[in-house]
Design a protein around this motif. Sequence first.
Motif, PDB file in Angstrom:
ATOM      1  N   PHE A  48     -12.166  -9.298  45.287  1.00  0.00           N
ATOM      2  CA  PHE A  48     -13.229 -10.048  45.936  1.00  0.00           C
ATOM      3  C   PHE A  48     -12.611 -11.056  46.897  1.00  0.00           C
ATOM      4  O   PHE A  48     -11.454 -11.435  46.753  1.00  0.00           O
ATOM      5  N   VAL A  49     -13.397 -11.525  47.840  1.00  0.00           N
ATOM      6  CA  VAL A  49     -12.935 -12.557  48.775  1.00  0.00           C
ATOM      7  C   VAL A  49     -12.991 -13.900  48.047  1.00  0.00           C
ATOM      8  O   VAL A  49     -14.039 -14.300  47.537  1.00  0.00           O
ATOM      9  N   ASP A  50     -11.836 -14.570  47.981  1.00  0.00           N
ATOM     10  CA  ASP A  50     -11.750 -15.885  47.346  1.00  0.00           C
ATOM     11  C   ASP A  50     -11.919 -17.021  48.346  1.00  0.00           C
ATOM     12  O   ASP A  50     -12.542 -18.024  48.054  1.00  0.00           O
ATOM     13  N   GLU A  51     -11.309 -16.836  49.527  1.00  0.00           N
ATOM     14  CA  GLU A  51     -11.294 -17.929  50.498  1.00  0.00           C
ATOM     15  C   GLU A  51     -11.306 -17.378  51.914  1.00  0.00           C
ATOM     16  O   GLU A  51     -10.688 -16.350  52.192  1.00  0.00           O
ATOM     17  N   ILE A  52     -12.021 -18.071  52.785  1.00  0.00           N
ATOM     18  CA  ILE A  52     -11.996 -17.769  54.212  1.00  0.00           C
ATOM     19  C   ILE A  52     -11.647 -19.054  54.937  1.00  0.00           C
ATOM     20  O   ILE A  52     -12.317 -20.072  54.775  1.00  0.00           O
ATOM     21  N   ARG A  53     -10.563 -18.994  55.718  1.00  0.00           N
ATOM     22  CA  ARG A  53     -10.171 -20.132  56.549  1.00  0.00           C
ATOM     23  C   ARG A  53     -10.668 -19.869  57.959  1.00  0.00           C
ATOM     24  O   ARG A  53     -10.318 -18.865  58.573  1.00  0.00           O
ATOM     25  N   VAL A  54     -11.452 -20.789  58.458  1.00  0.00           N
ATOM     26  CA  VAL A  54     -12.039 -20.673  59.788  1.00  0.00           C
ATOM     27  C   VAL A  54     -11.252 -21.585  60.725  1.00  0.00           C
ATOM     28  O   VAL A  54     -11.245 -22.800  60.554  1.00  0.00           O
ATOM     29  N   SER A  89      -8.874 -11.833  46.041  1.00  0.00           N
ATOM     30  CA  SER A  89      -8.563 -12.253  44.680  1.00  0.00           C
ATOM     31  C   SER A  89      -7.298 -11.611  44.132  1.00  0.00           C
ATOM     32  O   SER A  89      -6.726 -12.100  43.163  1.00  0.00           O
ATOM     33  N   GLN A  90      -6.845 -10.521  44.734  1.00  0.00           N
ATOM     34  CA  GLN A  90      -5.620  -9.863  44.278  1.00  0.00           C
ATOM     35  C   GLN A  90      -4.466 -10.068  45.253  1.00  0.00           C
ATOM     36  O   GLN A  90      -3.494  -9.326  45.254  1.00  0.00           O
ATOM     37  N   GLY A  91      -4.588 -11.090  46.093  1.00  0.00           N
ATOM     38  CA  GLY A  91      -3.500 -11.458  46.974  1.00  0.00           C
ATOM     39  C   GLY A  91      -3.514 -10.802  48.345  1.00  0.00           C
ATOM     40  O   GLY A  91      -2.616 -11.064  49.155  1.00  0.00           O
ATOM     41  N   GLY A 146     -23.627 -18.785  51.330  1.00  0.00           N
ATOM     42  CA  GLY A 146     -24.889 -19.064  50.657  1.00  0.00           C
ATOM     43  C   GLY A 146     -25.170 -18.117  49.497  1.00  0.00           C
ATOM     44  O   GLY A 146     -25.950 -18.428  48.605  1.00  0.00           O
ATOM     45  N   ILE A 147     -24.508 -16.962  49.481  1.00  0.00           N
ATOM     46  CA  ILE A 147     -24.725 -15.953  48.442  1.00  0.00           C
ATOM     47  C   ILE A 147     -23.713 -16.093  47.307  1.00  0.00           C
ATOM     48  O   ILE A 147     -24.064 -15.968  46.136  1.00  0.00           O
ATOM     49  N   ASP A 148     -22.453 -16.339  47.642  1.00  0.00           N
ATOM     50  CA  ASP A 148     -21.360 -16.363  46.667  1.00  0.00           C
ATOM     51  C   ASP A 148     -20.922 -17.798  46.415  1.00  0.00           C
ATOM     52  O   ASP A 148     -20.251 -18.409  47.245  1.00  0.00           O
ATOM     53  N   GLU A 149     -21.262 -18.327  45.253  1.00  0.00           N
ATOM     54  CA  GLU A 149     -20.942 -19.715  44.923  1.00  0.00           C
ATOM     55  C   GLU A 149     -19.444 -19.945  44.728  1.00  0.00           C
ATOM     56  O   GLU A 149     -18.964 -21.070  44.833  1.00  0.00           O
ATOM     57  N   GLU A 150     -18.676 -18.892  44.451  1.00  0.00           N
ATOM     58  CA  GLU A 150     -17.247 -19.032  44.192  1.00  0.00           C
ATOM     59  C   GLU A 150     -16.401 -18.884  45.461  1.00  0.00           C
ATOM     60  O   GLU A 150     -15.196 -19.097  45.426  1.00  0.00           O
TER      61      GLU A 150
END
Length: 64
Positions: free
Chosen positions: A9-15, A27-29, A54-58
């Motif tokens: 899953f996507v953990d983080e997006i840097r804009v 999530s797996q690197g 807005g959909i994924d709280e994590e």
Amino acid sequence: MAHLDLEEFVDEIRVNLAARKFEIFGSQGNYQCVECDTPDQFMSVLQVVRSADGIDEELDIVYV
């Protein structure tokens, strides 16, 4: 054909506003970078990122 890994899953997006790019961390690197050529492309991707937030709280969205 692309392989769909339902375990990651996507953990983080840097804009990066100045560079008009998005760095996506899984999530797996795994890592993917999306670079936008035009301001319109950037705004379209940003809209999707904000919708996902807005959909994924994590999901962490970081503006750099």
